[in-house]
Design a protein around this motif. Sequence first.
Motif, mmCIF file in Angstrom:
data_model
loop_
_atom_site.group_PDB
_atom_site.id
_atom_site.type_symbol
_atom_site.label_atom_id
_atom_site.label_comp_id
_atom_site.label_asym_id
_atom_site.label_seq_id
_atom_site.Cartn_x
_atom_site.Cartn_y
_atom_site.Cartn_z
ATOM 1 N N GLU A 253 19.274 7.603 -5.292
ATOM 2 C CA GLU A 253 18.723 7.161 -4.008
ATOM 3 C C GLU A 253 19.473 5.942 -3.476
ATOM 4 O OE1 GLU A 253 16.842 7.088 -0.519
ATOM 5 O OE2 GLU A 253 16.816 8.714 -1.977
ATOM 6 N N VAL A 254 19.837 5.028 -4.349
ATOM 7 C CA VAL A 254 20.616 3.859 -3.926
ATOM 8 C C VAL A 254 21.962 4.317 -3.359
ATOM 9 C CG1 VAL A 254 21.816 1.779 -4.717
ATOM 10 C CG2 VAL A 254 19.498 2.258 -5.514
ATOM 11 N N VAL A 255 22.623 5.230 -4.054
ATOM 12 C CA VAL A 255 23.929 5.716 -3.591
ATOM 13 C C VAL A 255 23.760 6.495 -2.286
ATOM 14 C CG1 VAL A 255 25.952 7.110 -4.167
ATOM 15 C CG2 VAL A 255 24.846 5.725 -5.943
ATOM 16 N N ARG A 256 22.712 7.309 -2.162
ATOM 17 C CA ARG A 256 22.437 8.027 -0.905
ATOM 18 C C ARG A 256 22.297 7.051 0.263
ATOM 19 N NH1 ARG A 256 18.421 10.440 -3.799
ATOM 20 N NH2 ARG A 256 19.146 12.377 -4.703
ATOM 21 N N ARG A 257 21.541 5.980 0.045
ATOM 22 C CA ARG A 257 21.357 4.977 1.109
ATOM 23 C C ARG A 257 22.682 4.344 1.490
ATOM 24 N NH1 ARG A 257 16.261 2.919 -1.565
ATOM 25 N NH2 ARG A 257 17.766 1.675 -2.703
ATOM 26 N N ARG A 258 23.510 4.077 0.498
ATOM 27 C CA ARG A 258 24.826 3.479 0.776
ATOM 28 C C ARG A 258 25.714 4.437 1.557
ATOM 29 N NH1 ARG A 258 25.925 0.525 -5.073
ATOM 30 N NH2 ARG A 258 24.255 -1.031 -4.856
ATOM 31 N N ILE A 259 25.596 5.719 1.279
ATOM 32 C CA ILE A 259 26.339 6.715 2.060
ATOM 33 C C ILE A 259 25.799 6.743 3.484
ATOM 34 C CG2 ILE A 259 26.767 9.191 2.357
ATOM 35 C CD1 ILE A 259 26.857 9.352 -0.768
ATOM 36 N N ALA A 260 24.487 6.775 3.629
ATOM 37 C CA ALA A 260 23.854 6.854 4.954
ATOM 38 C C ALA A 260 24.143 5.630 5.810
ATOM 39 C CB ALA A 260 22.345 7.042 4.798
ATOM 40 N N ASP A 261 24.181 4.447 5.194
ATOM 41 C CA ASP A 261 24.392 3.231 5.996
ATOM 42 C C ASP A 261 25.861 2.879 6.188
ATOM 43 O OD1 ASP A 261 25.286 1.781 3.732
ATOM 44 O OD2 ASP A 261 23.425 0.673 3.497
ATOM 45 N N GLY A 262 26.756 3.708 5.631
ATOM 46 C CA GLY A 262 28.180 3.497 5.847
ATOM 47 C C GLY A 262 28.843 2.579 4.836
ATOM 48 N N THR A 263 28.094 2.116 3.849
ATOM 49 C CA THR A 263 28.718 1.312 2.793
ATOM 50 C C THR A 263 29.815 2.125 2.123
ATOM 51 O OG1 THR A 263 26.660 0.088 2.424
ATOM 52 C CG2 THR A 263 28.280 0.038 0.648
ATOM 53 N N TYR A 264 29.533 3.417 1.925
ATOM 54 C CA TYR A 264 30.528 4.363 1.421
ATOM 55 C C TYR A 264 30.799 5.349 2.543
ATOM 56 C CZ TYR A 264 28.746 2.710 -3.139
ATOM 57 O OH TYR A 264 28.331 1.960 -4.208
ATOM 58 N N PRO A 265 31.825 5.101 3.367
ATOM 59 C CA PRO A 265 32.123 6.005 4.481
ATOM 60 C C PRO A 265 32.704 7.337 3.991
ATOM 61 C CG PRO A 265 33.238 3.875 4.737
ATOM 62 C CD PRO A 265 32.666 3.927 3.356
ATOM 63 N N PRO A 266 32.728 8.346 4.868
ATOM 64 C CA PRO A 266 33.315 9.636 4.505
ATOM 65 C C PRO A 266 34.729 9.486 3.952
ATOM 66 C CG PRO A 266 32.183 9.818 6.581
ATOM 67 C CD PRO A 266 32.196 8.362 6.229
ATOM 68 N N ARG A 267 35.011 10.304 2.964
ATOM 69 C CA ARG A 267 36.303 10.388 2.291
ATOM 70 C C ARG A 267 36.665 9.165 1.461
ATOM 71 N NH1 ARG A 267 40.398 14.168 5.703
ATOM 72 N NH2 ARG A 267 38.821 15.656 6.344
ATOM 73 N N THR A 268 35.701 8.271 1.240
ATOM 74 C CA THR A 268 35.954 7.149 0.337
ATOM 75 C C THR A 268 35.323 7.451 -1.011
ATOM 76 O OG1 THR A 268 34.000 5.910 1.042
ATOM 77 C CG2 THR A 268 36.082 5.433 2.172
ATOM 78 N N ARG A 269 35.863 6.830 -2.016
ATOM 79 C CA ARG A 269 35.401 7.075 -3.375
ATOM 80 C C ARG A 269 34.033 6.435 -3.597
ATOM 81 N NH1 ARG A 269 39.270 5.826 -8.408
ATOM 82 N NH2 ARG A 269 40.336 7.628 -7.584
ATOM 83 N N VAL A 270 33.179 7.167 -4.270
ATOM 84 C CA VAL A 270 31.897 6.604 -4.707
ATOM 85 C C VAL A 270 32.105 6.044 -6.119
ATOM 86 C CG1 VAL A 270 30.459 8.081 -3.247
ATOM 87 C CG2 VAL A 270 31.030 8.827 -5.556
#
Length: 86
Positions: A16-33
């Motif tokens: 859920e933390v990682v999902r939120r970071r994806i949703a808020d742009g902390t991890y933008p598309p095509r960037t490494r998680v």
Amino acid sequence: MIEFAPDIPRWRQVAEVVRRRIADGTYPPRTRVPSVVQLTAEFGVANATAHKVLRALREEGLTYTEPGLGSFVAERSRTAGGEPDK
């Protein structure tokens, strides 16, 4: 590290933390998680838990894996159905 709720599996809470970071742009598309090693260090979870987090995100279509490179944020397709694209 986060304080884990005792009644929810840790992998779900970390995911859920990682999902939120994806949703808020902390991890933008095509960037490494974060990798398994990074997740275990940040959240203090076992390797198996971190693997489960990455597998769940991949199965949800939020990430994709490039063998030998890691897991990356998927781009959301603009096509009908909203299937994620690399």
